[in-house]
Write an enzyme that holds these catalytic residues in place. Sequence first.
Site, PDB file in Angstrom:
ATOM      1  N   ILE A 288       0.834  -1.209   0.000  1.00  0.00           N
ATOM      2  CA  ILE A 288       0.000   0.000   0.000  1.00  0.00           C
ATOM      3  C   ILE A 288       0.867   1.258   0.000  1.00  0.00           C
ATOM      4  O   ILE A 288       0.558   2.242  -0.684  1.00  0.00           O
ATOM      5  CB  ILE A 288      -0.946  -0.019   1.226  1.00  0.00           C
ATOM      6  CG1 ILE A 288      -1.929  -1.198   1.132  1.00  0.00           C
ATOM      7  CG2 ILE A 288      -1.697   1.306   1.344  1.00  0.00           C
ATOM      8  CD1 ILE A 288      -2.681  -1.489   2.435  1.00  0.00           C
TER       9      ILE A 288
ATOM     10  N   ASP B 159      11.439   3.627   4.554  1.00  0.00           N
ATOM     11  CA  ASP B 159      11.189   2.206   4.824  1.00  0.00           C
ATOM     12  C   ASP B 159      12.328   1.616   5.637  1.00  0.00           C
ATOM     13  O   ASP B 159      13.460   2.080   5.575  1.00  0.00           O
ATOM     14  CB  ASP B 159      11.025   1.437   3.504  1.00  0.00           C
ATOM     15  CG  ASP B 159      10.197   0.171   3.661  1.00  0.00           C
ATOM     16  OD1 ASP B 159       9.026   0.162   3.252  1.00  0.00           O
ATOM     17  OD2 ASP B 159      10.727  -0.821   4.212  1.00  0.00           O
TER      18      ASP B 159
ATOM     19  N   ASP C   6      13.538   3.030  10.886  1.00  0.00           N
ATOM     20  CA  ASP C   6      12.713   2.148  11.716  1.00  0.00           C
ATOM     21  C   ASP C   6      11.778   3.076  12.485  1.00  0.00           C
ATOM     22  O   ASP C   6      12.215   3.809  13.373  1.00  0.00           O
ATOM     23  CB  ASP C   6      13.590   1.335  12.676  1.00  0.00           C
ATOM     24  CG  ASP C   6      12.760   0.469  13.618  1.00  0.00           C
ATOM     25  OD1 ASP C   6      11.516   0.610  13.641  1.00  0.00           O
ATOM     26  OD2 ASP C   6      13.363  -0.354  14.343  1.00  0.00           O
ATOM     27  N   VAL C   7      10.498   3.058  12.119  1.00  0.00           N
ATOM     28  CA  VAL C   7       9.581   4.052  12.696  1.00  0.00           C
ATOM     29  C   VAL C   7       9.403   3.887  14.208  1.00  0.00           C
ATOM     30  O   VAL C   7       8.919   4.812  14.864  1.00  0.00           O
ATOM     31  CB  VAL C   7       8.194   4.020  12.004  1.00  0.00           C
ATOM     32  CG1 VAL C   7       8.299   4.400  10.535  1.00  0.00           C
ATOM     33  CG2 VAL C   7       7.497   2.660  12.170  1.00  0.00           C
TER      34      VAL C   7
ATOM     35  N   ASN D  15       2.104   4.769   7.380  1.00  0.00           N
ATOM     36  CA  ASN D  15       1.614   3.526   6.784  1.00  0.00           C
ATOM     37  C   ASN D  15       2.398   2.294   7.236  1.00  0.00           C
ATOM     38  O   ASN D  15       1.867   1.188   7.205  1.00  0.00           O
ATOM     39  CB  ASN D  15       1.667   3.673   5.257  1.00  0.00           C
ATOM     40  CG  ASN D  15       1.575   2.336   4.558  1.00  0.00           C
ATOM     41  OD1 ASN D  15       0.495   1.759   4.452  1.00  0.00           O
ATOM     42  ND2 ASN D  15       2.709   1.820   4.094  1.00  0.00           N
TER      43      ASN D  15
ATOM     44  N   SER E 197      -6.871  -0.311  10.299  1.00  0.00           N
ATOM     45  CA  SER E 197      -7.231  -1.601   9.685  1.00  0.00           C
ATOM     46  C   SER E 197      -8.645  -1.931  10.123  1.00  0.00           C
ATOM     47  O   SER E 197      -9.096  -1.463  11.182  1.00  0.00           O
ATOM     48  CB  SER E 197      -6.271  -2.689  10.182  1.00  0.00           C
ATOM     49  OG  SER E 197      -6.773  -3.977   9.855  1.00  0.00           O
TER      50      SER E 197
ATOM     51  N   TYR F  68      -2.220  -7.255  16.837  1.00  0.00           N
ATOM     52  CA  TYR F  68      -2.481  -6.383  15.678  1.00  0.00           C
ATOM     53  C   TYR F  68      -3.786  -5.615  15.878  1.00  0.00           C
ATOM     54  O   TYR F  68      -3.851  -4.402  15.626  1.00  0.00           O
ATOM     55  CB  TYR F  68      -2.523  -7.237  14.407  1.00  0.00           C
ATOM     56  CG  TYR F  68      -2.634  -6.475  13.112  1.00  0.00           C
ATOM     57  CD1 TYR F  68      -1.504  -5.930  12.501  1.00  0.00           C
ATOM     58  CD2 TYR F  68      -3.866  -6.327  12.474  1.00  0.00           C
ATOM     59  CE1 TYR F  68      -1.598  -5.255  11.295  1.00  0.00           C
ATOM     60  CE2 TYR F  68      -3.967  -5.654  11.270  1.00  0.00           C
ATOM     61  CZ  TYR F  68      -2.837  -5.114  10.679  1.00  0.00           C
ATOM     62  OH  TYR F  68      -2.943  -4.447   9.482  1.00  0.00           O
TER      63      TYR F  68
ATOM     64  N   THR G 223      -8.871  -6.496   3.729  1.00  0.00           N
ATOM     65  CA  THR G 223      -7.721  -7.279   3.273  1.00  0.00           C
ATOM     66  C   THR G 223      -7.266  -6.868   1.872  1.00  0.00           C
ATOM     67  O   THR G 223      -8.061  -6.816   0.934  1.00  0.00           O
ATOM     68  CB  THR G 223      -8.055  -8.777   3.268  1.00  0.00           C
ATOM     69  OG1 THR G 223      -8.531  -9.142   4.569  1.00  0.00           O
ATOM     70  CG2 THR G 223      -6.832  -9.606   2.921  1.00  0.00           C
TER      71      THR G 223
ATOM     72  N   TYR H 180     -16.199 -10.795   1.658  1.00  0.00           N
ATOM     73  CA  TYR H 180     -16.256  -9.445   1.078  1.00  0.00           C
ATOM     74  C   TYR H 180     -17.438  -9.295   0.118  1.00  0.00           C
ATOM     75  O   TYR H 180     -17.445  -9.923  -0.959  1.00  0.00           O
ATOM     76  CB  TYR H 180     -14.920  -9.121   0.364  1.00  0.00           C
ATOM     77  CG  TYR H 180     -13.865  -8.777   1.379  1.00  0.00           C
ATOM     78  CD1 TYR H 180     -13.224  -9.776   2.111  1.00  0.00           C
ATOM     79  CD2 TYR H 180     -13.568  -7.458   1.671  1.00  0.00           C
ATOM     80  CE1 TYR H 180     -12.301  -9.463   3.090  1.00  0.00           C
ATOM     81  CE2 TYR H 180     -12.640  -7.133   2.652  1.00  0.00           C
ATOM     82  CZ  TYR H 180     -12.011  -8.135   3.355  1.00  0.00           C
ATOM     83  OH  TYR H 180     -11.120  -7.815   4.338  1.00  0.00           O
TER      84      TYR H 180
HETATM   85  N1  LIG Z   1      -2.577  -5.637   3.424  1.00  0.00           N
HETATM   86  C1  LIG Z   1      -3.665  -5.575   4.151  1.00  0.00           C
HETATM   87  O1  LIG Z   1      -4.582  -6.403   4.016  1.00  0.00           O
HETATM   88  C2  LIG Z   1      -3.840  -4.487   5.164  1.00  0.00           C
HETATM   89  C3  LIG Z   1      -5.110  -4.320   5.734  1.00  0.00           C
HETATM   90  C4  LIG Z   1      -5.289  -3.331   6.684  1.00  0.00           C
HETATM   91  C5  LIG Z   1      -4.222  -2.539   7.064  1.00  0.00           C
HETATM   92  N2  LIG Z   1      -2.999  -2.733   6.504  1.00  0.00           N
HETATM   93  C6  LIG Z   1      -1.918  -1.878   6.939  1.00  0.00           C
HETATM   94  O2  LIG Z   1      -1.377  -1.217   5.817  1.00  0.00           O
HETATM   95  C7  LIG Z   1       0.003  -0.922   6.074  1.00  0.00           C
HETATM   96  C8  LIG Z   1       0.849  -1.395   4.907  1.00  0.00           C
HETATM   97  O3  LIG Z   1       0.666  -2.783   4.791  1.00  0.00           O
HETATM   98  P1  LIG Z   1       1.021  -3.599   3.462  1.00  0.00           P
HETATM   99  O4  LIG Z   1      -0.006  -4.660   3.389  1.00  0.00           O
HETATM  100  O5  LIG Z   1       1.232  -2.686   2.332  1.00  0.00           O
HETATM  101  O6  LIG Z   1       2.372  -4.307   3.951  1.00  0.00           O
HETATM  102  P2  LIG Z   1       3.779  -4.611   3.237  1.00  0.00           P
HETATM  103  O7  LIG Z   1       4.397  -5.646   4.097  1.00  0.00           O
HETATM  104  O8  LIG Z   1       3.594  -4.855   1.783  1.00  0.00           O
HETATM  105  O9  LIG Z   1       4.553  -3.225   3.415  1.00  0.00           O
HETATM  106  C9  LIG Z   1       4.913  -2.763   4.677  1.00  0.00           C
HETATM  107  C10 LIG Z   1       6.203  -1.993   4.543  1.00  0.00           C
HETATM  108  O10 LIG Z   1       6.496  -1.458   5.838  1.00  0.00           O
HETATM  109  C11 LIG Z   1       7.886  -1.610   6.040  1.00  0.00           C
HETATM  110  N3  LIG Z   1       8.148  -1.643   7.479  1.00  0.00           N
HETATM  111  C12 LIG Z   1       7.934  -2.666   8.334  1.00  0.00           C
HETATM  112  N4  LIG Z   1       8.344  -2.336   9.556  1.00  0.00           N
HETATM  113  C13 LIG Z   1       8.850  -1.074   9.469  1.00  0.00           C
HETATM  114  C14 LIG Z   1       9.448  -0.201  10.398  1.00  0.00           C
HETATM  115  N5  LIG Z   1       9.651  -0.566  11.673  1.00  0.00           N
HETATM  116  N6  LIG Z   1       9.852   1.013   9.974  1.00  0.00           N
HETATM  117  C15 LIG Z   1       9.676   1.378   8.678  1.00  0.00           C
HETATM  118  N7  LIG Z   1       9.137   0.580   7.753  1.00  0.00           N
HETATM  119  C16 LIG Z   1       8.736  -0.644   8.151  1.00  0.00           C
HETATM  120  C17 LIG Z   1       8.248  -2.907   5.363  1.00  0.00           C
HETATM  121  O11 LIG Z   1       9.649  -2.979   5.085  1.00  0.00           O
HETATM  122  C18 LIG Z   1       7.390  -2.852   4.122  1.00  0.00           C
HETATM  123  O12 LIG Z   1       8.074  -2.249   3.039  1.00  0.00           O
HETATM  124  C19 LIG Z   1       0.327  -1.562   7.415  1.00  0.00           C
HETATM  125  O13 LIG Z   1       0.218  -0.610   8.444  1.00  0.00           O
HETATM  126  C20 LIG Z   1      -0.750  -2.609   7.566  1.00  0.00           C
HETATM  127  O14 LIG Z   1      -0.989  -2.949   8.903  1.00  0.00           O
HETATM  128  C21 LIG Z   1      -2.783  -3.685   5.557  1.00  0.00           C
END
Ligand SMILES: NC(=O)c1ccc[n+]([C@@H]2O[C@H](COP(=O)([O-])OP(=O)(O)OC[C@H]3O[C@@H](n4cnc5c(N)ncnc54)[C@H](O)[C@@H]3O)[C@@H](O)[C@H]2O)c1
Length: 256
Positions: free
Chosen positions: A18, A37, A63-64, A90, A142, A155, A187, A216
């Site tokens: 995302i 990232d 690292d956030v 994000n 989420s 989570y 999701t 869904y």
């Molecule tokens: N994919 C889903 O279904 C979904 C649903 C609801 C919410 N989300 C949320 O959306 C966000 C993005 O998820 P995604 O599915 O794109 O995941 P993803 O795993 O594809 O991307 C997440 C990115 O965050 C980076 N990351 C992880 N820990 C980190 C840290 N400590 N500091 C900096 N960067 C870090 C990772 O390296 C990765 O590039 C997240 O917060 C996730 O909880 C995702």
Amino acid sequence: MDRLSDKVAIVTGGGSGIGRATALLLADEGARVAVADLSAEAAQTVAGDITKAGGDAVPVTVDVSSSGDAAAMVDQTMDAFGALHILYNNAGVDSSGDVVDGDEDDWDRCLGVNAKGTFLCSKFAAPAIESSGGGAIINQGSVAALVGVPNFAAYCAAKGAVVSLTRSMAVDLASRRIRVNCICPGTVFTPLMEPMLAARGGGDLDKGLELTIAKYPVGRLGEPEDIARVALFLASDDAAFVTGSIYTADGGMTAQ
Ligand SMILES: NC(=O)c1ccc[n+]([C@@H]2O[C@H](COP(=O)([O-])OP(=O)(O)OC[C@H]3O[C@@H](n4cnc5c(N)ncnc54)[C@H](O)[C@@H]3O)[C@@H](O)[C@H]2O)c1
């Protein structure tokens, strides 16, 4: 194509899923983007993709969940672009287990990245956004903040904290001319969700996908771009009167 011209954005977790889709879309709309990232390689790749497409981006390794890293991320963005208007909190990680079998380290890691990371990045970004004339912070929640998702205890708790923090930030930061909103995606098939989907199918990813899609009403999972477009709206002046809102983007999953 130019809804964000003259704007500067930080997208955390911008190297994948995302965050990657949002970094590309914000850049396409004219924003200069810090792709932040944990993975330096992923941040560089996405920033490079933006630059190749004619946009302006810098990679930032962060690292956030680290205070020093979050502060440095904002400093590097200000050094590169001289302003900051948009922060997309994000970056996130998943967890595994219910409250009985959940692991304490997993809890700390999940709350540390998702909840504390949102706090830390906002803490250092808000003064920079204020000094740039105001802007928007978008927090990544989420549907797990809104309904109980099985075996996702930490989570769910972390994303619940993000929703509450969003409302608190919206109230506190309005006087600094910063709007704060939260997106709660359903999701989306990204690397983050693959293990959870496979587990849901008893180790069979296709089965897990099928079982999940059945939940869904729209008959599909989300695409990263579905969420990126909501983030773009919340980042843009189209949302000038929108703050403290929780935007569910879940194909109707939680409407049932
Ligand atoms: N994919 C889903 O279904 C979904 C649903 C609801 C919410 N989300 C949320 O959306 C966000 C993005 O998820 P995604 O599915 O794109 O995941 P993803 O795993 O594809 O991307 C997440 C990115 O965050 C980076 N990351 C992880 N820990 C980190 C840290 N400590 N500091 C900096 N960067 C870090 C990772 O390296 C990765 O590039 C997240 O917060 C996730 O909880 C995702």
